[in-house]
Design a protein around this motif. Structure first.
Motif, PDB file in Angstrom:
ATOM      1  N   UNK A  38      22.329   4.587   0.034  1.00 35.14           N
ATOM      2  CA  UNK A  38      23.699   4.334   0.478  1.00 35.14           C
ATOM      3  C   UNK A  38      24.703   4.775  -0.586  1.00 35.14           C
ATOM      4  N   UNK A  39      24.409   4.452  -1.856  1.00 34.05           N
ATOM      5  CA  UNK A  39      25.292   4.842  -2.950  1.00 34.05           C
ATOM      6  C   UNK A  39      25.345   6.364  -3.086  1.00 34.05           C
ATOM      7  N   UNK A  40      24.191   7.008  -3.067  1.00 34.21           N
ATOM      8  CA  UNK A  40      24.162   8.464  -3.222  1.00 34.21           C
ATOM      9  C   UNK A  40      24.877   9.175  -2.075  1.00 34.21           C
ATOM     10  N   UNK A  41      24.763   8.641  -0.866  1.00 34.92           N
ATOM     11  CA  UNK A  41      25.484   9.228   0.277  1.00 34.92           C
ATOM     12  C   UNK A  41      26.988   9.103   0.067  1.00 34.92           C
ATOM     13  N   UNK A  42      27.415   7.990  -0.524  1.00 34.81           N
ATOM     14  CA  UNK A  42      28.844   7.777  -0.767  1.00 34.81           C
ATOM     15  C   UNK A  42      29.378   8.736  -1.832  1.00 34.81           C
ATOM     16  N   UNK A  43      28.634   8.929  -2.912  1.00 32.66           N
ATOM     17  CA  UNK A  43      29.146   9.736  -4.021  1.00 32.66           C
ATOM     18  C   UNK A  43      29.023  11.244  -3.795  1.00 32.66           C
ATOM     19  N   UNK A  44      28.219  11.624  -2.825  1.00 30.75           N
ATOM     20  CA  UNK A  44      28.004  13.051  -2.564  1.00 30.75           C
ATOM     21  C   UNK A  44      29.337  13.758  -2.297  1.00 30.75           C
ATOM     22  N   UNK A  45      29.612  14.774  -3.078  1.00 31.74           N
ATOM     23  CA  UNK A  45      30.829  15.574  -2.879  1.00 31.74           C
ATOM     24  C   UNK A  45      32.086  14.957  -3.473  1.00 31.74           C
ATOM     25  N   UNK A  46      31.974  13.857  -4.179  1.00 34.37           N
ATOM     26  CA  UNK A  46      33.148  13.205  -4.778  1.00 34.37           C
ATOM     27  C   UNK A  46      33.141  13.395  -6.290  1.00 34.37           C
ATOM     28  N   UNK A  47      34.303  13.236  -6.891  1.00 34.32           N
ATOM     29  CA  UNK A  47      34.396  13.237  -8.355  1.00 34.32           C
ATOM     30  C   UNK A  47      35.115  11.971  -8.784  1.00 34.32           C
ATOM     31  N   UNK A  48      36.380  12.036  -9.016  1.00 37.99           N
ATOM     32  CA  UNK A  48      37.134  10.868  -9.472  1.00 37.99           C
ATOM     33  C   UNK A  48      37.194   9.737  -8.450  1.00 37.99           C
ATOM     34  N   UNK A  49      37.203  10.079  -7.179  1.00 43.69           N
ATOM     35  CA  UNK A  49      37.335   9.042  -6.151  1.00 43.69           C
ATOM     36  C   UNK A  49      36.109   8.137  -6.051  1.00 43.69           C
ATOM     37  N   UNK A  50      35.014   8.500  -6.717  1.00 46.61           N
ATOM     38  CA  UNK A  50      33.813   7.642  -6.715  1.00 46.61           C
ATOM     39  C   UNK A  50      34.175   6.241  -7.178  1.00 46.61           C
ATOM     40  N   UNK A  51      35.048   6.172  -8.183  1.00 41.63           N
ATOM     41  CA  UNK A  51      35.400   4.888  -8.800  1.00 41.63           C
ATOM     42  C   UNK A  51      35.891   3.882  -7.775  1.00 41.63           C
ATOM     43  N   UNK A  52      36.764   4.276  -6.877  1.00 42.01           N
ATOM     44  CA  UNK A  52      37.293   3.313  -5.908  1.00 42.01           C
ATOM     45  C   UNK A  52      36.645   3.407  -4.532  1.00 42.01           C
ATOM     46  N   UNK A  53      36.197   4.590  -4.145  1.00 46.82           N
ATOM     47  CA  UNK A  53      35.602   4.734  -2.807  1.00 46.82           C
ATOM     48  C   UNK A  53      34.185   4.171  -2.718  1.00 46.82           C
ATOM     49  N   UNK A  54      33.448   4.188  -3.830  1.00 45.14           N
ATOM     50  CA  UNK A  54      32.028   3.796  -3.800  1.00 45.14           C
ATOM     51  C   UNK A  54      31.750   2.557  -4.638  1.00 45.14           C
ATOM     52  N   UNK A  55      32.793   1.818  -4.963  1.00 43.51           N
ATOM     53  CA  UNK A  55      32.625   0.634  -5.811  1.00 43.51           C
ATOM     54  C   UNK A  55      31.672  -0.382  -5.180  1.00 43.51           C
ATOM     55  N   UNK A  56      31.866  -0.665  -3.917  1.00 42.68           N
ATOM     56  CA  UNK A  56      31.030  -1.661  -3.228  1.00 42.68           C
ATOM     57  C   UNK A  56      29.557  -1.231  -3.217  1.00 42.68           C
ATOM     58  N   UNK A  57      29.322   0.043  -2.900  1.00 44.93           N
ATOM     59  CA  UNK A  57      27.957   0.562  -2.855  1.00 44.93           C
ATOM     60  C   UNK A  57      27.310   0.554  -4.244  1.00 44.93           C
ATOM     61  N   UNK A  58      28.100   0.921  -5.257  1.00 48.21           N
ATOM     62  CA  UNK A  58      27.608   0.912  -6.632  1.00 48.21           C
ATOM     63  C   UNK A  58      27.278  -0.495  -7.102  1.00 48.21           C
ATOM     64  N   UNK A  59      28.140  -1.446  -6.752  1.00 44.17           N
ATOM     65  CA  UNK A  59      27.883  -2.841  -7.121  1.00 44.17           C
ATOM     66  C   UNK A  59      26.618  -3.363  -6.450  1.00 44.17           C
ATOM     67  N   UNK A  60      26.416  -3.007  -5.182  1.00 37.89           N
ATOM     68  CA  UNK A  60      25.216  -3.449  -4.459  1.00 37.89           C
ATOM     69  C   UNK A  60      23.954  -2.885  -5.118  1.00 37.89           C
ATOM     70  N   UNK A  61      24.002  -1.616  -5.509  1.00 38.37           N
ATOM     71  CA  UNK A  61      22.853  -0.994  -6.186  1.00 38.37           C
ATOM     72  C   UNK A  61      22.604  -1.669  -7.531  1.00 38.37           C
ATOM     73  N   UNK A  62      23.662  -1.886  -8.311  1.00 38.09           N
ATOM     74  CA  UNK A  62      23.512  -2.545  -9.609  1.00 38.09           C
ATOM     75  C   UNK A  62      22.952  -3.948  -9.471  1.00 38.09           C
TER      76      UNK A  62
END
Length: 102
Positions: A38-62
């Protein structure tokens, strides 16, 4: 109520503990595979926006990885390994020895 004595890992060699940590980490990645995907699908093709767009997914993975690589989980792996009679762990000729005590 009387507490059980703490685990005694004094007979555990450093290389045995390192192999068990590796096994625990491999199990964590397997257990957290859905959160990882889920996290990798969210970050695919993103750069700076990962920080706010994928925060929830990153937190779940962590959270999943922290839960699955806790001291408690490591102690559980150690207990099962000792109970199984300290079967060989690690690699032989670059090949992972099957983990059957878990």
């Amino acid at each position: 109520a009387r507490q059980a004595p703490p685990d005694d890992w004094s007979g555990l060699l450093k290389k045995e503990e390192e192999a068990l940590i590796t096994i625990m980490k491999e199990r964590a990645l397997s257990t957290c595979a859905r959160a990882q995907k889920t996290y990798y699908e969210c970050v695919k093709g993103r750069t700076l926006s990962i920080v706010w767009k994928c925060r929830e997914e990153g937190n779940a993975l962590n959270e999943c990885l922290h839960r699955e690589t806790s001291e408690e989980k490591l102690n559980d792996v150690k207990r099962k390994w000792l109970k199984a009679g300290k079967p060989r762990v690690g690699t032989t000729n670059g090949e992972r020895i099957p983990v059957e005590f878990l």
